[in-house]
Scaffold this active site. Structure first.
Site, PDB file in Angstrom:
ATOM      1  N   ALA A 166       0.857  -1.187   0.000  1.00 37.56           N
ATOM      2  CA  ALA A 166       0.000   0.000   0.000  1.00 37.56           C
ATOM      3  C   ALA A 166       0.888   1.231   0.000  1.00 37.56           C
ATOM      4  CB  ALA A 166      -0.897   0.010   1.236  1.00 37.56           C
ATOM      5  N   LYS A 167       0.597   2.158  -0.885  1.00 37.25           N
ATOM      6  CA  LYS A 167       1.338   3.427  -0.882  1.00 37.25           C
ATOM      7  C   LYS A 167       0.619   4.322   0.132  1.00 37.25           C
ATOM      8  CE  LYS A 167       3.421   6.452  -4.374  1.00 37.25           C
ATOM      9  NZ  LYS A 167       4.811   6.389  -3.945  1.00 37.25           N
ATOM     10  N   ALA A 168       0.820   3.969   1.402  1.00 29.94           N
ATOM     11  CA  ALA A 168       0.087   4.629   2.490  1.00 29.94           C
ATOM     12  C   ALA A 168       0.973   5.654   3.174  1.00 29.94           C
ATOM     13  CB  ALA A 168      -0.378   3.586   3.500  1.00 29.94           C
TER      14      ALA A 168
END
Ligand code: PPE
Length: 314
Positions: A166-168
């Site tokens: 996830a590009k969180a």
């Protein structure tokens, strides 16, 4: 008393920003200090570039970035998500409204301020898209001469600690620590190893190395499934190069003929030095420079084979 109107950082001129369905001036695109995302890093984002093709701007691989944004959001369990189509339209509208030719594009989804405490359920989910001019990511010198990088003392989080695909927002604390450490020590960028000691990626880039003419893309493990990485592999193969996916230890990189980093922001960036060891001839390598040129030909619309990757803005 604190000024309630945040002043935009000098140099970051985002102009009109897409906020939950409408374009508003940067000064009005603000959020509550009680936003869940601000406290716990519960946001997901993308980094995209639009390029000047000579006949208008074109957004590079917008479909893939929109899909990855939604994949990140689903990993984080976010409800009420916009569709891929809405994300695409918002990006195109924002680039067009600001009359950008070349720019960086930052879509972001985040949890709002309705409640605090760890669990974000019950908070609203918001969606914004900002654009701004962004030059070379690692600096012009690093592109010309090759970047000087260090292996970070910070490791990439193992996959059972953080959702590494996830590009969180919260995940990027790891990148921030590594990048600050590298910059504070006078390097251009950090390389992070994974929990087992294998090379993972840069603080904001995927890694490649070249040995005996063969291009090696560092294998996915805890690193981001980069869209530039995929693009470079496909361009290299289309140009008849042999490409392999590989694991690498840090000393394997020391001995490689060429090492380079790729990312939407960084594009294709040569590395000249790792941990004070010269890589290859200590300058941007020939395969790297050729792939960089080929990549720029694609993103700037000069390579008809990859026209389908461009979303042209009239
Ligand atoms: N790894 C990381 C950790 C990463 O942040 C990026 C992108 C990549 C790999 C390459 O992914 P892709 O852009 O899909 O090829 N980093 C973004 C954020 C940079 C920033 O400073 O913020 C980017 O390049 O936009």
């Amino acid at each position: 008393m604190a000024d309630p109107t945040p002043t935009p950082a000098p140099g970051l001129d985002a102009g009109l920003i897409w906020m939950d369905g409408e374009l508003v001036p940067q000064e009005r695109a603000t959020v509550s200090v009680l936003s869940h995302a601000l406290h716990y890093g519960t946001s997901v984002f993308e980094g995209i570039r639009a390029y000047d093709t000579g006949s208008g701007a074109a957004v590079f691989r917008l479909q893939e970035h929109a899909e990855r944004l939604l994949a990140s959001a689903r990993i984080m369990g976010m409800p009420n998500l916009p569709s891929v189509e809405t994300i695409r339209e918002a990006v195109v509208a924002t680039v067009r409204a600001n009359e950008r030719t070349a720019c960086y594009v930052r879509p972001l989804l985040w949890h709002g301020p309705e409640s605090l405490g760890i669990n974000p359920r019950g908070t609203s989910v918001h969606f914004m898209v900002a654009t701004w001019p962004w030059g070379t990511y690692l600096g012009d010198d690093a592109i010309r001469e090759g970047a000087k990088v260090m292996t970070s003392s910070w490791r990439r989080s193992p996959p059972d600690v953080l959702a590494t695909k996830a590009k969180a927002g919260g995940n990027y604390v790891n990148s921030v620590l590594a990048n600050m450490e590298a910059r504070d020590h006078g390097y251009d960028e950090a390389i992070l190893l994974d929990h087992a000691g294998f090379v993972a990626e840069g603080s904001g880039e995927n890694l490649f190395f070249v040995h005996d003419g063969v291009v090696h893309a560092i294998r996915h493990s805890v690193n981001l499934r980069g869209i530039t990485r995929d693009s470079v592999i496909r361009i290299a193969e289309a140009d008849g190069r042999e490409v392999r996916e590989a694991m690498a230890t840090r000393d394997e990189l020391y001995g490689a003929h060429e090492v380079f980093m790729v990312g939407s922001a960084a594009e294709v960036a040569p590395i000249a030095e790792i941990d004070r060891r010269t890589i290859g001839a200590g300058v941007a390598g020939p395969v790297t420079l050729d792939l960089r040129r080929a990549y720029l030909d694609v993103v700037e619309g000069r390579d008809a084979r990859f026209e389908s990757w461009l979303t042209r803005i009239d």
